[in-house]
Design a protein around this motif. Sequence first.
Motif, PDB file in Angstrom:
ATOM      1  N   ARG A  77       0.837  -1.195   0.000  1.00  0.00           N
ATOM      2  CA  ARG A  77       0.000   0.000   0.000  1.00  0.00           C
ATOM      3  C   ARG A  77       0.876   1.251   0.000  1.00  0.00           C
ATOM      4  NH1 ARG A  77      -3.703  -3.632   2.960  1.00  0.00           N
ATOM      5  NH2 ARG A  77      -2.520  -3.456   4.904  1.00  0.00           N
ATOM      6  N   ILE A  78       0.268   2.387  -0.283  1.00  0.00           N
ATOM      7  CA  ILE A  78       0.998   3.647  -0.383  1.00  0.00           C
ATOM      8  C   ILE A  78       0.703   4.497   0.843  1.00  0.00           C
ATOM      9  CG2 ILE A  78       1.273   5.780  -1.699  1.00  0.00           C
ATOM     10  CD1 ILE A  78       0.461   4.186  -4.195  1.00  0.00           C
ATOM     11  N   PHE A  79       1.747   4.763   1.609  1.00  0.00           N
ATOM     12  CA  PHE A  79       1.593   5.682   2.739  1.00  0.00           C
ATOM     13  C   PHE A  79       1.408   7.112   2.245  1.00  0.00           C
ATOM     14  CE2 PHE A  79       3.907   2.505   5.496  1.00  0.00           C
ATOM     15  CZ  PHE A  79       2.901   2.374   6.433  1.00  0.00           C
ATOM     16  N   ALA A  80       2.286   7.537   1.337  1.00  0.00           N
ATOM     17  CA  ALA A  80       2.264   8.933   0.896  1.00  0.00           C
ATOM     18  C   ALA A  80       2.828   9.058  -0.504  1.00  0.00           C
ATOM     19  CB  ALA A  80       3.067   9.806   1.862  1.00  0.00           C
ATOM     20  N   SER A  81       2.494  10.156  -1.162  1.00  0.00           N
ATOM     21  CA  SER A  81       3.019  10.488  -2.478  1.00  0.00           C
ATOM     22  C   SER A  81       3.780  11.805  -2.386  1.00  0.00           C
ATOM     23  CB  SER A  81       1.887  10.645  -3.499  1.00  0.00           C
ATOM     24  OG  SER A  81       1.102   9.474  -3.575  1.00  0.00           O
ATOM     25  N   CYS A 222       1.291  11.654  -9.494  1.00  0.00           N
ATOM     26  CA  CYS A 222       1.916  10.566  -8.743  1.00  0.00           C
ATOM     27  C   CYS A 222       1.251   9.221  -9.059  1.00  0.00           C
ATOM     28  CB  CYS A 222       1.841  10.834  -7.245  1.00  0.00           C
ATOM     29  SG  CYS A 222       2.716  12.325  -6.723  1.00  0.00           S
ATOM     30  N   LYS A 223      -0.043   9.238  -9.158  1.00  0.00           N
ATOM     31  CA  LYS A 223      -0.794   8.011  -9.444  1.00  0.00           C
ATOM     32  C   LYS A 223      -0.378   7.411 -10.786  1.00  0.00           C
ATOM     33  CE  LYS A 223      -5.602   6.373  -9.493  1.00  0.00           C
ATOM     34  NZ  LYS A 223      -7.021   6.817  -9.354  1.00  0.00           N
ATOM     35  N   ASN A 224      -0.012   8.277 -11.734  1.00  0.00           N
ATOM     36  CA  ASN A 224       0.332   7.820 -13.075  1.00  0.00           C
ATOM     37  C   ASN A 224       1.833   7.878 -13.362  1.00  0.00           C
ATOM     38  OD1 ASN A 224      -2.455   7.478 -14.435  1.00  0.00           O
ATOM     39  ND2 ASN A 224      -2.603   9.479 -13.446  1.00  0.00           N
ATOM     40  N   PHE A 225       2.627   8.176 -12.352  1.00  0.00           N
ATOM     41  CA  PHE A 225       4.068   8.324 -12.548  1.00  0.00           C
ATOM     42  C   PHE A 225       4.713   7.008 -12.957  1.00  0.00           C
ATOM     43  CE2 PHE A 225       8.469   8.780 -10.804  1.00  0.00           C
ATOM     44  CZ  PHE A 225       8.855   9.861 -11.580  1.00  0.00           C
ATOM     45  N   ARG A 226       4.264   5.915 -12.362  1.00  0.00           N
ATOM     46  CA  ARG A 226       4.679   4.572 -12.733  1.00  0.00           C
ATOM     47  C   ARG A 226       3.441   3.678 -12.780  1.00  0.00           C
ATOM     48  NH1 ARG A 226       8.580   6.821 -13.974  1.00  0.00           N
ATOM     49  NH2 ARG A 226      10.757   6.549 -13.287  1.00  0.00           N
ATOM     50  N   GLU A 227       3.471   2.695 -13.662  1.00  0.00           N
ATOM     51  CA  GLU A 227       2.334   1.776 -13.767  1.00  0.00           C
ATOM     52  C   GLU A 227       2.058   1.082 -12.444  1.00  0.00           C
ATOM     53  OE1 GLU A 227       1.033  -2.201 -16.328  1.00  0.00           O
ATOM     54  OE2 GLU A 227       2.770  -1.015 -16.926  1.00  0.00           O
ATOM     55  N   ARG A 231      -1.471   0.201  -9.134  1.00  0.00           N
ATOM     56  CA  ARG A 231      -1.811  -0.940  -8.286  1.00  0.00           C
ATOM     57  C   ARG A 231      -1.742  -0.565  -6.805  1.00  0.00           C
ATOM     58  NH1 ARG A 231       1.077  -3.789 -12.407  1.00  0.00           N
ATOM     59  NH2 ARG A 231       3.009  -3.834 -11.207  1.00  0.00           N
ATOM     60  N   GLY A 232      -0.779   0.280  -6.460  1.00  0.00           N
ATOM     61  CA  GLY A 232      -0.683   0.724  -5.082  1.00  0.00           C
ATOM     62  C   GLY A 232      -1.922   1.482  -4.634  1.00  0.00           C
ATOM     63  N   PHE A 233      -2.430   2.366  -5.487  1.00  0.00           N
ATOM     64  CA  PHE A 233      -3.652   3.105  -5.162  1.00  0.00           C
ATOM     65  C   PHE A 233      -4.851   2.163  -5.098  1.00  0.00           C
ATOM     66  CE2 PHE A 233      -1.206   6.897  -6.027  1.00  0.00           C
ATOM     67  CZ  PHE A 233      -1.806   7.865  -5.239  1.00  0.00           C
ATOM     68  N   GLN A 234      -4.875   1.137  -5.952  1.00  0.00           N
ATOM     69  CA  GLN A 234      -5.959   0.150  -5.896  1.00  0.00           C
ATOM     70  C   GLN A 234      -5.914  -0.630  -4.581  1.00  0.00           C
ATOM     71  OE1 GLN A 234      -5.472  -2.210  -9.431  1.00  0.00           O
ATOM     72  NE2 GLN A 234      -6.168  -0.570 -10.798  1.00  0.00           N
TER      73      GLN A 234
END
Length: 244
Positions: A77-81, A222-227, A231-234
Amino acid sequence: MSKMLYTTTLPGNGHWSLELRRGSLMKITDIEGGANVGMLFYNPRNLLERYNAPDTLKCQHTFKLQRGNCLYSDMGRIFASIVEDYSANGEGNWHDTICGNSTAELIEKQWGKRDYQTHRNQWKQNGYDAFLVELAKYGLGRADMASNINWFSKVIADDHGNIRLDTKNQSAGNSVTLRFEMDTMVIMHACPHPLNKSKTYPFTSVEIELGEAEPVSDDDYCKNFREENQRGFQNNALYYLSAK
């Protein structure tokens, strides 16, 4: 439009911790130039989930952190961007997440020993012990320490694999802004980077601003910076869906 609601200063040998809610912003500014901010993340609802430096780097195909990078937990999961990353001299910032912390032994070897009982606010704290002080507030200790981020510290390697701290872009006014994608326990200090070779202990303060972010849009940088960040946002969305 994003807005900041709280401002404080963290002194160059200081440490702090707080819980930030999903959707919060944290902006850190190097006031004098030459600052280092060590930082760790934990899930306040499950303290076993924490920042994972290897996953953060390998899934985004990078050795450094900069605008666009997301900061991953060991649960994917993503803590922060990193939504903003301002370089005052225009050369671009570079943030380290491989070198860890300074220790009491390193500090004493480089700048001599100075303790709080004798020197009060001018004592020479180290990053490792600073983290331990903050972790203890939440029932955590040495076994819970992870590889940390060092904001504003550029680490480069030569052709032989030797690494060193490059201070050319450590300028007053450099800043980095984080948008928190999940509730996060933030542990931080402003102690020297372990590769810092300055002649005197760097009591370099930083300004910290806290506020509220705008909702994340489909075209978010950030969401689209890497493919992989998609998945992390999902994974975050699923986590909060199941928590309802």
